[in-house]
Design an enzyme around this catalytic site. Structure first.
Site, PDB file in Angstrom:
ATOM      1  N   SER A  53       0.840  -1.205   0.000  1.00 29.68           N
ATOM      2  CA  SER A  53       0.000   0.000   0.000  1.00 29.68           C
ATOM      3  C   SER A  53       0.873   1.253   0.000  1.00 29.68           C
ATOM      4  O   SER A  53       1.625   1.513   0.939  1.00 29.68           O
ATOM      5  CB  SER A  53      -0.906   0.007   1.226  1.00 29.68           C
ATOM      6  OG  SER A  53      -1.570   1.260   1.290  1.00 29.68           O
ATOM      7  N   HIS A  64      -1.328  -1.110  -4.212  1.00 32.00           N
ATOM      8  CA  HIS A  64      -2.594  -0.698  -3.594  1.00 32.00           C
ATOM      9  C   HIS A  64      -2.566   0.810  -3.351  1.00 32.00           C
ATOM     10  O   HIS A  64      -1.611   1.356  -2.799  1.00 32.00           O
ATOM     11  CB  HIS A  64      -2.781  -1.455  -2.274  1.00 32.00           C
ATOM     12  CG  HIS A  64      -4.086  -1.230  -1.597  1.00 32.00           C
ATOM     13  ND1 HIS A  64      -5.247  -1.884  -1.965  1.00 32.00           N
ATOM     14  CD2 HIS A  64      -4.434  -0.421  -0.563  1.00 32.00           C
ATOM     15  CE1 HIS A  64      -6.240  -1.500  -1.176  1.00 32.00           C
ATOM     16  NE2 HIS A  64      -5.779  -0.593  -0.326  1.00 32.00           N
ATOM     17  N   ASP A 107      -4.677   4.101  -1.830  1.00 30.27           N
ATOM     18  CA  ASP A 107      -5.748   4.520  -0.916  1.00 30.27           C
ATOM     19  C   ASP A 107      -6.126   5.971  -1.156  1.00 30.27           C
ATOM     20  O   ASP A 107      -5.351   6.878  -0.875  1.00 30.27           O
ATOM     21  CB  ASP A 107      -5.272   4.366   0.531  1.00 30.27           C
ATOM     22  CG  ASP A 107      -5.115   2.910   0.925  1.00 30.27           C
ATOM     23  OD1 ASP A 107      -6.122   2.177   0.855  1.00 30.27           O
ATOM     24  OD2 ASP A 107      -3.992   2.518   1.274  1.00 30.27           O
ATOM     25  N   MET A 155      -8.723   8.971  -0.050  1.00 30.65           N
ATOM     26  CA  MET A 155      -9.612   9.350   1.064  1.00 30.65           C
ATOM     27  C   MET A 155     -10.164  10.750   0.841  1.00 30.65           C
ATOM     28  O   MET A 155      -9.523  11.564   0.178  1.00 30.65           O
ATOM     29  CB  MET A 155      -8.826   9.348   2.373  1.00 30.65           C
ATOM     30  CG  MET A 155      -8.098   8.050   2.658  1.00 30.65           C
ATOM     31  SD  MET A 155      -7.147   8.191   4.180  1.00 30.65           S
ATOM     32  CE  MET A 155      -6.204   6.674   4.098  1.00 30.65           C
ATOM     33  N   HIS A 176      -8.378   1.785  -3.997  1.00 27.46           N
ATOM     34  CA  HIS A 176      -9.339   1.652  -2.885  1.00 27.46           C
ATOM     35  C   HIS A 176      -9.867   3.040  -2.556  1.00 27.46           C
ATOM     36  O   HIS A 176      -9.168   3.863  -1.980  1.00 27.46           O
ATOM     37  CB  HIS A 176      -8.588   1.020  -1.696  1.00 27.46           C
ATOM     38  CG  HIS A 176      -9.385   0.936  -0.432  1.00 27.46           C
ATOM     39  ND1 HIS A 176      -8.796   0.743   0.799  1.00 27.46           N
ATOM     40  CD2 HIS A 176     -10.727   0.998  -0.197  1.00 27.46           C
ATOM     41  CE1 HIS A 176      -9.733   0.701   1.736  1.00 27.46           C
ATOM     42  NE2 HIS A 176     -10.906   0.856   1.165  1.00 27.46           N
ATOM     43  N   MET A 219     -11.899   5.409  -0.439  1.00 25.35           N
ATOM     44  CA  MET A 219     -12.566   5.615   0.852  1.00 25.35           C
ATOM     45  C   MET A 219     -13.243   6.978   0.787  1.00 25.35           C
ATOM     46  O   MET A 219     -12.858   7.936   1.474  1.00 25.35           O
ATOM     47  CB  MET A 219     -11.524   5.561   1.971  1.00 25.35           C
ATOM     48  CG  MET A 219     -11.091   4.141   2.290  1.00 25.35           C
ATOM     49  SD  MET A 219      -9.548   4.084   3.205  1.00 25.35           S
ATOM     50  CE  MET A 219      -8.400   4.136   1.843  1.00 25.35           C
ATOM     51  N   MET A 255     -11.898  -4.985   5.142  1.00 23.19           N
ATOM     52  CA  MET A 255     -11.076  -4.110   5.985  1.00 23.19           C
ATOM     53  C   MET A 255     -10.826  -4.811   7.320  1.00 23.19           C
ATOM     54  O   MET A 255     -11.769  -5.210   8.006  1.00 23.19           O
ATOM     55  CB  MET A 255     -11.757  -2.767   6.233  1.00 23.19           C
ATOM     56  CG  MET A 255     -11.853  -1.844   5.021  1.00 23.19           C
ATOM     57  SD  MET A 255     -10.314  -1.607   4.120  1.00 23.19           S
ATOM     58  CE  MET A 255      -9.243  -0.939   5.401  1.00 23.19           C
ATOM     59  N   ASP A 289      -7.156  -5.964   4.086  1.00 18.48           N
ATOM     60  CA  ASP A 289      -6.456  -4.673   4.141  1.00 18.48           C
ATOM     61  C   ASP A 289      -6.469  -4.095   5.560  1.00 18.48           C
ATOM     62  O   ASP A 289      -7.536  -3.787   6.089  1.00 18.48           O
ATOM     63  CB  ASP A 289      -7.160  -3.706   3.169  1.00 18.48           C
ATOM     64  CG  ASP A 289      -6.487  -2.351   3.061  1.00 18.48           C
ATOM     65  OD1 ASP A 289      -5.401  -2.162   3.622  1.00 18.48           O
ATOM     66  OD2 ASP A 289      -7.075  -1.473   2.389  1.00 18.48           O
TER      67      ASP A 289
END
Ligand code: DX5
Ligand code: ZN
Length: 213
Positions: free
Chosen positions: A5, A30, A32, A34, A63, A65, A134, A172
């Site tokens: 990640s 990966h 992330d 947000m 991913h 979020m 998660m 994750d």
């Protein structure tokens, strides 16, 4: 499979850290994203991802979020996402969303927060490419692994088989070299690891250690 990640990488040396992953036997990178609304933190967005895509030779496992993730389907495709993971908790029309992601030419992943039961996926699991469980509350790297995840993996694995689904199971949060083998044994196909990889002192050696478990 292993998906390091990027959230735990050295943001002052992103190109260097991505190159280390490129040269490793890691499977995916990966990513992330947000929004400070769905999760209490903000990471980085599409302008950064555009450059990550130019540098990375590994498929991008994105991913999101964020609330209203389907607003960004075209944007995710444009910045090279192989997998677009959206959260169950912000997706009132999940079947429509998954269909739109696949129609845009990406694989569709559905992500569950730690408190969201896998049983809620009963009627969608045959239509998704991946379920991302998660194992921490999303928003930050370096948190403690939630032990209930093992039982969720096992329950999801049996649902996937019963429903004739081809979905992969990804885990994750809080994954490290001490719990990875048990997670693979429990039925996980892909493990995400942020801190365990990028804060280990030797990124390349740690990736190989995961892959040789
Ligand atoms: C958490 C993110 C994770 C995070 C994992 O909200 O979704 O992908 O980077 O970091 P570690 O492996 O350090 O828990
Ligand atoms: Zn993530």
């Amino acid at each position: 499979m292993l998906a390091p990640s990027l959230l735990s990488a050295d943001f002052g040396n992103l190109a260097r850290d991505i190159e280390i992953v490129n040269r490793s036997s890691a499977d995916w990178l990966h990513i992330d994203i947000m929004d400070g609304v769905f999760v209490p933190n903000i990471s980085f967005g599409f302008p950064v991802l555009e450059y990550v895509n130019k540098l990375s030779q590994k498929p991008l496992d994105v991913h999101l979020m964020i609330v209203e993730p389907t607003k960004f389907i075209e944007e995710c495709k444009r910045v090279g996402a192989m997998m677009m993971n959206i959260h169950y908790e912000v997706s009132p029309h999940l079947h429509r969303s998954v269909t739109a992601i696949r129609n845009a030419g990406m694989k569709a992943g559905v992500t569950l927060n730690p408190h969201t039961p896998v049983e809620l996926l009963e009627d969608i699991v045959a239509d998704v490419d991946l379920v991302l469980l998660m194992s921490v509350n999303p928003g930050f790297g370096g948190q403690k692994f939630i032990e209930n995840t093992y039982s969720k993996i096992a329950r999801l694995r049996s649902m996937i088989e019963r429903r004739g689904s081809k979905a992969l199971i990804e885990v994750d949060g809080g994954v490290n070299l001490d719990n990875a083998a048990r997670l693979y044994q429990a039925g996980a196909d892909v493990l995400v690891a942020g801190n365990a990889v990028f804060r280990s002192g030797d990124i390349a050696a740690t990736i190989e250690a995961f892959k040789n478990l």
